[in-house]
Design a protein around this motif. Structure first.
Motif, PDB file in Angstrom:
ATOM      1  N   ILE A 277       0.855  -1.185   0.000  1.00 44.93           N
ATOM      2  CA  ILE A 277       0.000   0.000   0.000  1.00 44.93           C
ATOM      3  C   ILE A 277       0.891   1.235   0.000  1.00 44.93           C
ATOM      4  O   ILE A 277       1.815   1.345   0.816  1.00 44.93           O
ATOM      5  CB  ILE A 277      -0.920  -0.002   1.238  1.00 44.93           C
ATOM      6  N   PHE A 278       0.617   2.162  -0.941  1.00 45.91           N
ATOM      7  CA  PHE A 278       1.500   3.315  -1.115  1.00 45.91           C
ATOM      8  C   PHE A 278       0.901   4.568  -0.480  1.00 45.91           C
ATOM      9  O   PHE A 278      -0.285   4.865  -0.637  1.00 45.91           O
ATOM     10  CB  PHE A 278       1.748   3.570  -2.610  1.00 45.91           C
ATOM     11  N   GLY A 295       7.684   9.121  -0.467  1.00 45.53           N
ATOM     12  CA  GLY A 295       6.539   8.310  -0.072  1.00 45.53           C
ATOM     13  C   GLY A 295       7.024   7.029   0.579  1.00 45.53           C
ATOM     14  O   GLY A 295       8.232   6.818   0.721  1.00 45.53           O
ATOM     15  N   TYR A 296       6.079   6.199   0.997  1.00 42.59           N
ATOM     16  CA  TYR A 296       6.471   4.922   1.584  1.00 42.59           C
ATOM     17  C   TYR A 296       5.434   3.864   1.264  1.00 42.59           C
ATOM     18  O   TYR A 296       4.292   4.169   0.916  1.00 42.59           O
ATOM     19  CB  TYR A 296       6.699   5.057   3.096  1.00 42.59           C
ATOM     20  N   ILE A 305       7.397  -1.129   4.706  1.00 41.38           N
ATOM     21  CA  ILE A 305       8.335  -2.075   4.099  1.00 41.38           C
ATOM     22  C   ILE A 305       9.273  -1.396   3.097  1.00 41.38           C
ATOM     23  O   ILE A 305      10.246  -1.983   2.653  1.00 41.38           O
ATOM     24  CB  ILE A 305       7.590  -3.252   3.413  1.00 41.38           C
ATOM     25  N   GLN A 306       8.992  -0.142   2.740  1.00 42.56           N
ATOM     26  CA  GLN A 306       9.917   0.602   1.878  1.00 42.56           C
ATOM     27  C   GLN A 306       9.741   2.097   2.080  1.00 42.56           C
ATOM     28  O   GLN A 306       8.624   2.616   2.038  1.00 42.56           O
ATOM     29  CB  GLN A 306       9.677   0.277   0.389  1.00 42.56           C
ATOM     30  N   GLU A 307      10.855   2.785   2.310  1.00 42.88           N
ATOM     31  CA  GLU A 307      10.879   4.247   2.266  1.00 42.88           C
ATOM     32  C   GLU A 307      11.350   4.600   0.868  1.00 42.88           C
ATOM     33  O   GLU A 307      12.467   4.231   0.476  1.00 42.88           O
ATOM     34  CB  GLU A 307      11.872   4.800   3.290  1.00 42.88           C
ATOM     35  N   ALA A 308      10.530   5.275   0.105  1.00 40.51           N
ATOM     36  CA  ALA A 308      10.914   5.632  -1.272  1.00 40.51           C
ATOM     37  C   ALA A 308      11.599   6.988  -1.258  1.00 40.51           C
ATOM     38  O   ALA A 308      11.027   7.975  -0.781  1.00 40.51           O
ATOM     39  CB  ALA A 308       9.678   5.674  -2.155  1.00 40.51           C
ATOM     40  N   PRO A 323      -3.416   4.159  -3.649  1.00 40.41           N
ATOM     41  CA  PRO A 323      -2.726   3.256  -2.721  1.00 40.41           C
ATOM     42  C   PRO A 323      -2.230   1.954  -3.351  1.00 40.41           C
ATOM     43  O   PRO A 323      -1.276   1.354  -2.843  1.00 40.41           O
ATOM     44  CB  PRO A 323      -3.796   2.963  -1.656  1.00 40.41           C
ATOM     45  N   SER A 324      -2.836   1.494  -4.446  1.00 38.27           N
ATOM     46  CA  SER A 324      -2.418   0.221  -5.056  1.00 38.27           C
ATOM     47  C   SER A 324      -0.955   0.283  -5.474  1.00 38.27           C
ATOM     48  O   SER A 324      -0.566   1.173  -6.219  1.00 38.27           O
ATOM     49  CB  SER A 324      -3.243  -0.060  -6.315  1.00 38.27           C
TER      50      SER A 324
END
Ligand SMILES: [Zn+2]
Length: 341
Positions: A277-278, A295-296, A305-308, A323-324
């Motif tokens: 989920i973004f 974003g994350y 699970i990811q820091e962009a 969010p997808s």
């Protein structure tokens, strides 16, 4: 003298046909480019032809190869309603909606008939799937018969995009000067300089590149985002079109050119490492520094699970607007400013 002028004028006065649309001089005609069924369904691509009262070049305007980039499609609907063939020098071919199944079914990015992007399979193939056949028909009936071309895009349903245009540099100085002037006349102030496009006309992939590799100056423009039809995006695309027509001397008056263009030499894509989920943390158009969070991504229970992060300094051209988030999909595109385009 009068006689010579009259004869030059008269000889240019012929009707112009694309698909089922035939426009006599000074007239507008509406019709369809019919692409027969072959393995999958037939396609019917709407086309408007404006045959000017006076001679001039042939300009092709194409939108909706991504059928949910709505602002660009609505902009060409406005162009069709706005242009007056009595005022035009030359011919204008308008394809407002190439990917009708995408539009009708609200499917972003691809043609749902065959799952292909309709701006990646040029110059097309008369014996392929629907996207190949439509691309082939557009190459033959539009690209090969025009002198200039503009391809219209925008942020798709999931793309929160700020407006920009592409200046495709081919290495041919004369053609590059013309496409530069077209981009400046179009009026979007952020310009991606794209110099690594395919050079082979038989493998041109993109519509504008199909025209450029055939010696016809072409640009691509983007405005609109996330399913919206904002008046400012539509009017930017409409006024840009009319300004390019003035630059090409197809309409009276002078073009309005960009005074302070921002050239972007490299575009970095930040991709998702996993499904999830973004959540964006910046808006489209934000200027970012290297390492800045844009974003994350979380798992389906809210765990990050990811820091962009931005890999370089630049402007957020678009950021995912929903969010997808699927592994490998684009989280954001960031354009790096260059002072030496
Ligand atoms: Zn597009």
């Amino acid at each position: 003298m009068t006689c010579v002028l009259f004869s030059a004028f008269a000889s240019s006065q012929q009707s112009f046909t694309v698909g089922t649309a035939t426009a006599a001089p000074g007239q507008k005609a509406l019709g369809f480019i019919e692409v027969p069924a072959r393995g999958d369904a037939a396609a019917s691509i709407p086309v408007a032809v404006f045959q000017g009262a006076k001679p001039g070049p042939v300009l092709a305007l194409v939108s909706g190869s991504h059928g949910t980039e709505y602002a660009s499609i609505i902009a060409l609907e406005r162009v069709i309603q706005t242009l007056d063939p009595a005022q035009i020098s030359g011919t204008v071919i308008v394809l407002p909606l190439v990917n009708v199944p995408s539009f009708l079914q609200k499917v972003p990015h691809v043609n749902p008939v065959d799952g292909k992007s309709m701006n990646r399979f040029y110059p097309g193939n008369a014996e392929g799937t629907q996207t190949d056949r439509v691309s082939y028909a557009i190459t033959k009936q539009v690209v090969e018969r025009c002198d200039y071309l503009i391809d219209y895009h925008g942020g798709d349903l999931d793309e929160n995009l700020r407006p920009y245009s592409y200046w495709p540099k081919s290495g041919n100085a004369k053609q590059d000067a013309t496409t530069h002037d077209m981009v400046m006349a179009f009026g979007l102030d952020h310009v991606i300089v794209w110099s690594d496009r395919p050079k082979d006309p038989a493998a041109s992939r993109f519509l504008d590149n199909t025209a450029n590799t055939r010696g016809k100056p072409a640009i691509a423009v983007e405005a609109g985002y996330s399913g919206t039809v904002r008046p400012e995006d539509v009017s930017a695309l409409l006024s840009g079109t009319l300004s390019v027509m003035r630059y090409l001397k197809m309409l009276p008056g002078a073009p309005t050119v960009v005074e302070h263009p921002v050239f972007l030499g490299k575009v970095d894509t930040v991709s998702s490492e996993q499904d999830g989920i973004f959540y964006p943390t910046v808006e489209r158009g934000t200027y970012v520094e290297p390492g800045m969070k844009v974003g994350y991504v979380t798992d389906y229970f809210g765990k990050v699970i990811q820091e962009a992060k931005a890999p370089a300094a630049g402007v957020v051209l678009y950021i995912c607007g929903v969010p997808s988030m699927k592994k490998g999909d684009a989280i954001a595109n960031i354009g790096e400013v260059t002072t030496t385009p």
